[in-house]
Design a protein around this motif. Structure first.
Motif, PDB file in Angstrom:
ATOM      1  N   LEU A 173      52.301  47.975  50.605  1.00 14.15           N
ATOM      2  CA  LEU A 173      51.700  48.708  49.496  1.00 14.15           C
ATOM      3  C   LEU A 173      50.801  49.835  50.012  1.00 14.15           C
ATOM      4  O   LEU A 173      50.865  50.965  49.528  1.00 14.15           O
ATOM      5  CB  LEU A 173      50.905  47.759  48.602  1.00 14.15           C
ATOM      6  CG  LEU A 173      50.178  48.368  47.412  1.00 14.15           C
ATOM      7  CD1 LEU A 173      51.190  48.933  46.422  1.00 14.15           C
ATOM      8  CD2 LEU A 173      49.305  47.319  46.745  1.00 14.15           C
ATOM      9  N   GLY A 174      49.982  49.533  51.005  1.00 10.80           N
ATOM     10  CA  GLY A 174      49.104  50.549  51.591  1.00 10.80           C
ATOM     11  C   GLY A 174      49.880  51.678  52.247  1.00 10.80           C
ATOM     12  O   GLY A 174      49.510  52.849  52.124  1.00 10.80           O
TER      13      GLY A 174
ATOM     14  N   VAL B 157      52.005  36.273  53.985  1.00 14.49           N
ATOM     15  CA  VAL B 157      52.965  36.972  53.117  1.00 14.49           C
ATOM     16  C   VAL B 157      52.244  38.012  52.266  1.00 14.49           C
ATOM     17  O   VAL B 157      52.692  39.161  52.138  1.00 14.49           O
ATOM     18  CB  VAL B 157      53.734  35.976  52.228  1.00 14.49           C
ATOM     19  CG1 VAL B 157      54.548  36.691  51.168  1.00 14.49           C
ATOM     20  CG2 VAL B 157      54.628  35.090  53.076  1.00 14.49           C
ATOM     21  N   PHE B 158      51.100  37.644  51.693  1.00 12.04           N
ATOM     22  CA  PHE B 158      50.330  38.588  50.884  1.00 12.04           C
ATOM     23  C   PHE B 158      49.817  39.744  51.738  1.00 12.04           C
ATOM     24  O   PHE B 158      49.752  40.882  51.278  1.00 12.04           O
ATOM     25  CB  PHE B 158      49.163  37.889  50.195  1.00 12.04           C
ATOM     26  CG  PHE B 158      49.571  36.959  49.078  1.00 12.04           C
ATOM     27  CD1 PHE B 158      50.799  37.073  48.457  1.00 12.04           C
ATOM     28  CD2 PHE B 158      48.721  35.951  48.661  1.00 12.04           C
ATOM     29  CE1 PHE B 158      51.172  36.219  47.426  1.00 12.04           C
ATOM     30  CE2 PHE B 158      49.073  35.101  47.631  1.00 12.04           C
ATOM     31  CZ  PHE B 158      50.300  35.227  47.011  1.00 12.04           C
ATOM     32  N   GLY B 159      49.441  39.470  52.982  1.00 10.46           N
ATOM     33  CA  GLY B 159      49.012  40.531  53.889  1.00 10.46           C
ATOM     34  C   GLY B 159      50.135  41.498  54.195  1.00 10.46           C
ATOM     35  O   GLY B 159      49.927  42.715  54.265  1.00 10.46           O
TER      36      GLY B 159
ATOM     37  N   LEU C  93      43.830  37.707  56.375  1.00 12.94           N
ATOM     38  CA  LEU C  93      42.549  37.066  56.709  1.00 12.94           C
ATOM     39  C   LEU C  93      41.370  38.003  56.436  1.00 12.94           C
ATOM     40  O   LEU C  93      40.306  37.554  55.973  1.00 12.94           O
ATOM     41  CB  LEU C  93      42.555  36.618  58.175  1.00 12.94           C
ATOM     42  CG  LEU C  93      43.510  35.459  58.488  1.00 12.94           C
ATOM     43  CD1 LEU C  93      43.526  35.171  59.991  1.00 12.94           C
ATOM     44  CD2 LEU C  93      43.133  34.211  57.705  1.00 12.94           C
ATOM     45  N   ILE C  94      41.538  39.291  56.716  1.00 11.16           N
ATOM     46  CA  ILE C  94      40.485  40.258  56.398  1.00 11.16           C
ATOM     47  C   ILE C  94      40.259  40.304  54.892  1.00 11.16           C
ATOM     48  O   ILE C  94      39.121  40.318  54.421  1.00 11.16           O
ATOM     49  CB  ILE C  94      40.828  41.659  56.952  1.00 11.16           C
ATOM     50  CG1 ILE C  94      40.729  41.673  58.480  1.00 11.16           C
ATOM     51  CG2 ILE C  94      39.910  42.728  56.357  1.00 11.16           C
ATOM     52  CD1 ILE C  94      41.244  42.933  59.136  1.00 11.16           C
TER      53      ILE C  94
ATOM     54  N   GLN D  22      45.919  49.999  53.607  1.00  8.82           N
ATOM     55  CA  GLN D  22      46.537  48.707  53.874  1.00  8.82           C
ATOM     56  C   GLN D  22      45.558  47.566  53.569  1.00  8.82           C
ATOM     57  O   GLN D  22      45.942  46.562  52.967  1.00  8.82           O
ATOM     58  CB  GLN D  22      46.999  48.614  55.322  1.00  8.82           C
ATOM     59  CG  GLN D  22      48.204  49.455  55.632  1.00  8.82           C
ATOM     60  CD  GLN D  22      48.571  49.413  57.097  1.00  8.82           C
ATOM     61  OE1 GLN D  22      47.718  49.220  57.971  1.00  8.82           O
ATOM     62  NE2 GLN D  22      49.850  49.604  57.388  1.00  8.82           N
ATOM     63  N   VAL D  23      44.305  47.717  53.965  1.00  5.40           N
ATOM     64  CA  VAL D  23      43.300  46.680  53.691  1.00  5.40           C
ATOM     65  C   VAL D  23      43.070  46.558  52.189  1.00  5.40           C
ATOM     66  O   VAL D  23      43.011  45.447  51.647  1.00  5.40           O
ATOM     67  CB  VAL D  23      41.982  46.973  54.441  1.00  5.40           C
ATOM     68  CG1 VAL D  23      40.869  46.049  53.974  1.00  5.40           C
ATOM     69  CG2 VAL D  23      42.175  46.844  55.936  1.00  5.40           C
ATOM     70  N   ILE D  24      42.943  47.697  51.508  1.00  9.31           N
ATOM     71  CA  ILE D  24      42.748  47.669  50.055  1.00  9.31           C
ATOM     72  C   ILE D  24      43.947  47.006  49.376  1.00  9.31           C
ATOM     73  O   ILE D  24      43.774  46.171  48.472  1.00  9.31           O
ATOM     74  CB  ILE D  24      42.515  49.095  49.510  1.00  9.31           C
ATOM     75  CG1 ILE D  24      41.163  49.621  49.996  1.00  9.31           C
ATOM     76  CG2 ILE D  24      42.598  49.122  47.985  1.00  9.31           C
ATOM     77  CD1 ILE D  24      40.949  51.102  49.736  1.00  9.31           C
ATOM     78  N   GLY D  25      45.148  47.338  49.816  1.00  8.96           N
ATOM     79  CA  GLY D  25      46.348  46.714  49.252  1.00  8.96           C
ATOM     80  C   GLY D  25      46.352  45.213  49.472  1.00  8.96           C
ATOM     81  O   GLY D  25      46.693  44.437  48.575  1.00  8.96           O
ATOM     82  N   ALA D  26      45.961  44.783  50.670  1.00  2.69           N
ATOM     83  CA  ALA D  26      45.921  43.348  50.972  1.00  2.69           C
ATOM     84  C   ALA D  26      44.875  42.642  50.115  1.00  2.69           C
ATOM     85  O   ALA D  26      45.122  41.530  49.622  1.00  2.69           O
ATOM     86  CB  ALA D  26      45.639  43.128  52.456  1.00  2.69           C
TER      87      ALA D  26
END
Length: 91
Positions: A42-43, A34-36, A15-16, A66-70
């Motif tokens: 990944l992060g 799932v993408f999050g 969501l972020i 983690q945020v950048i990866g998401a």
């Protein structure tokens, strides 16, 4: 209990990521989660590679990765989802 935290973190990160990306992403909530989750993994992997995955206190750098990866995964996943669904965007 670990799978529950993975779902919660994935939902929040997804969501972020959707809020950060410009425009509207046409992916369902379950796919956002799932993408999050994938972005979180990944992060964490990148944070481990550079040696900041486990620090004293709050791991701000790991959370930023983690945020950048998401964001990256949601952006790529949105395009792939639109392509699979036949809803290609017109520019």
């Amino acid at each position: 209990m670990g799978w529950l935290w993975a779902i919660i973190v994935g939902l929040v990160l997804g969501l972020i990521a959707k809020a950060i990306l410009p425009g509207k992403q046409n992916i369902p909530l379950w796919l956002t989660t799932v993408f999050g989750i994938i972005g979180s993994v990944l992060g964490n992997t990148v944070a481990t590679w550079i040696g900041v995955n486990d620090t004293k206190g709050i791991d701000w750098t790991r959370h930023l990765f983690q945020v950048i990866g998401a964001v990256v995964i949601v952006a790529v996943g949105d395009v792939a989802w639109a392509s699979l669904r036949g809803n290609r965007r017109r520019t």
